[in-house]
Write a protein that holds these residues in place. Structure first.
Motif, PDB file in Angstrom:
ATOM      1  N   VAL A   1      98.436 -14.358  47.393  1.00 47.15           N
ATOM      2  CA  VAL A   1      98.946 -13.221  46.258  1.00 47.15           C
ATOM      3  C   VAL A   1     100.136 -12.359  47.400  1.00 47.15           C
ATOM      4  O   VAL A   1     100.885 -12.016  48.297  1.00 47.15           O
ATOM      5  CB  VAL A   1      98.356 -11.964  46.450  1.00 47.15           C
TER       6      VAL A   1
ATOM      7  N   ALA B   1     105.012  -8.294  43.095  1.00 50.93           N
ATOM      8  CA  ALA B   1     105.662  -7.998  41.902  1.00 50.93           C
ATOM      9  C   ALA B   1     107.205  -8.533  42.398  1.00 50.93           C
ATOM     10  O   ALA B   1     107.967  -9.602  42.120  1.00 50.93           O
ATOM     11  CB  ALA B   1     105.618  -7.361  41.203  1.00 50.93           C
TER      12      ALA B   1
ATOM     13  N   LEU C   1     107.604 -12.694  42.605  1.00 53.57           N
ATOM     14  CA  LEU C   1     106.655 -13.643  41.482  1.00 53.57           C
ATOM     15  C   LEU C   1     107.999 -12.947  40.377  1.00 53.57           C
ATOM     16  O   LEU C   1     108.203 -14.423  39.538  1.00 53.57           O
ATOM     17  CB  LEU C   1     105.328 -12.882  40.445  1.00 53.57           C
TER      18      LEU C   1
ATOM     19  N   GLU D   1      98.278 -12.992  40.402  1.00 52.04           N
ATOM     20  CA  GLU D   1      99.649 -12.253  41.425  1.00 52.04           C
ATOM     21  C   GLU D   1      99.607 -13.377  42.540  1.00 52.04           C
ATOM     22  O   GLU D   1     100.037 -12.899  43.662  1.00 52.04           O
ATOM     23  CB  GLU D   1      98.913 -11.040  42.027  1.00 52.04           C
ATOM     24  N   ARG D   2      99.120 -14.202  42.677  1.00 51.27           N
ATOM     25  CA  ARG D   2      99.327 -15.488  43.393  1.00 51.27           C
ATOM     26  C   ARG D   2     100.442 -16.409  42.612  1.00 51.27           C
ATOM     27  O   ARG D   2     100.482 -16.811  41.975  1.00 51.27           O
ATOM     28  CB  ARG D   2      97.873 -16.150  43.627  1.00 51.27           C
TER      29      ARG D   2
END
Length: 346
Positions: A98, A101, A104, A166-167
């Motif tokens: 995780v 953000a 990502l 979220e990973r």
């Protein structure tokens, strides 16, 4: 490199190509030009903004900016073992973690740039950089042998990454390095925070990547000098007025080594697993997003003077090229760059 408390950001991003021309002879009315800065990412940052009557005091603005720098360090630095991305990089193949953000978002940005460059641009080249001596774990700058290079290339490639909610996950022991986009991303974060504080005119710069909005207290624009590299000194080639744009320059001019009469740059083509060898010494991109300016300047540098030029023209990217020839450096601007300068009154 150097850094002083409380900063620990050591992403080792250094872009020496931009010079901000922002000196004032004075200010008018109640508006004033405030400045502060310090060490960050193995280099420096600087903030200049117009303080209006009733606006936030410099101590408040500085605190907000430093909070962003600390957060970026905690999330993106590959030079501290406890950062979010460092912990992900330590995972073995088929591991997931995780992540914030921000990571990502940057991985998605890197994926798009990788696809656009047919894989030449890649966020997972850190093992290659270490092998050639340029990365945080690099020991000696030298040309690796064929077997070493083949082994390390098995751990390189954006296709080995995927996002699951979220990973962030990987199916090979890849390592992610955000050096090519972290500074631009940070500038955009700072710019958004300044606007949220009610500041409508500023120049935010991190390791040479910058964004300018509005005008200085005397009404003059924020100005940036784009430089062409030389062995003995830096020479400003073009002065541009900036309002609402991010500016990023990527270059291979200073970070390189020579072996056997051949020059090896710190900028890597992930498709070959080797440093670039073409004649494009530096490229500057002007874009509304400093994040995209940062990534695109690296992408164009990797592609080179011909393919990079064609890419910039096809995608309408404002770009300024510095090309190394046998006798000198020459500069070239594309149509989007020329239109932008014309609109700014140049």
């Amino acid at each position: 490199m150097f850094f002083l408390p409380p900063f620990r950001i050591v992403l080792r991003i250094h872009r020496p190509w931009l010079v901000v021309l922002a000196l004032l002879s004075g200010c008018e009315g109640q508006d004033s030009l405030e400045r502060f800065g310090g060490p960050t990412m193995g280099s420096t940052y600087s903030i200049q903004y117009v303080r209006r009557a009733g606006g936030p005091v410099p101590a408040v603005v500085r605190k907000e900016v430093e909070a962003i720098l600390v957060q970026v360090d905690q999330q993106l630095s590959t030079y501290r073992g406890d950062s979010d991305i460092a912990r992900f990089n330590d995972l073995p193949a088929n591991g997931c973690q995780v992540v914030p953000a921000s990571i990502l978002e940057l991985v998605r940005t890197g994926e798009a740039l990788s696809a656009d460059s047919d894989g030449a641009y890649d966020l997972t080249v850190e093992p290659l950089m270490n092998l050639w001596g340029f990365g945080p774990q690099g020991r000696q700058e030298k040309v690796p042998d064929t077997a070493q290079l083949a082994a390390v290339r098995q751990r390189v490639g954006h296709a080995h990454l995927h996002i699951d909610g979220e990973r962030l996950c990987k199916d090979a022991a890849v390592e992610v390095d955000f050096d090519s986009i972290a500074a631009g991303y940070t500038v955009d974060l700072i710019a958004a925070r300044l606007v949220a504080l009610g500041i409508d005119s500023f120049l935010a710069e991190v390791t040479g990547e910058l964004k300018a909005v509005g005008r200085k207290p005397d009404g003059s624009p924020w100005r940036v000098a784009l430089e062409a590299p030389r062995d003995d000194r830096q020479v400003a080639q073009r002065i541009v007025d900036i309002d609402g744009y991010g500016v990023s320059t990527s270059g291979d001019y200073r970070n390189y080594f020579e072996q056997g009469g051949k020059r090896y740059s710190h900028t890597f083509d992930a498709l070959t697993g080797a440093p670039i060898t073409h004649g494009l010494a530096a490229v500057t991109v002007i874009h509304p997003s400093t994040l995209m300016a940062d990534g695109l300047s690296t992408l164009l540098l990797i592609l080179g003077p011909e393919r990079g030029w064609d890419y910039a023209e096809k995608h309408d990217i404002a770009a300024f090229f510095v090309i190394r020839t046998d006798k000198a450096f020459v500069t070239r601007t594309n149509s989007a760059f020329d239109r932008l300068l014309k609109a700014a009154g140049h």
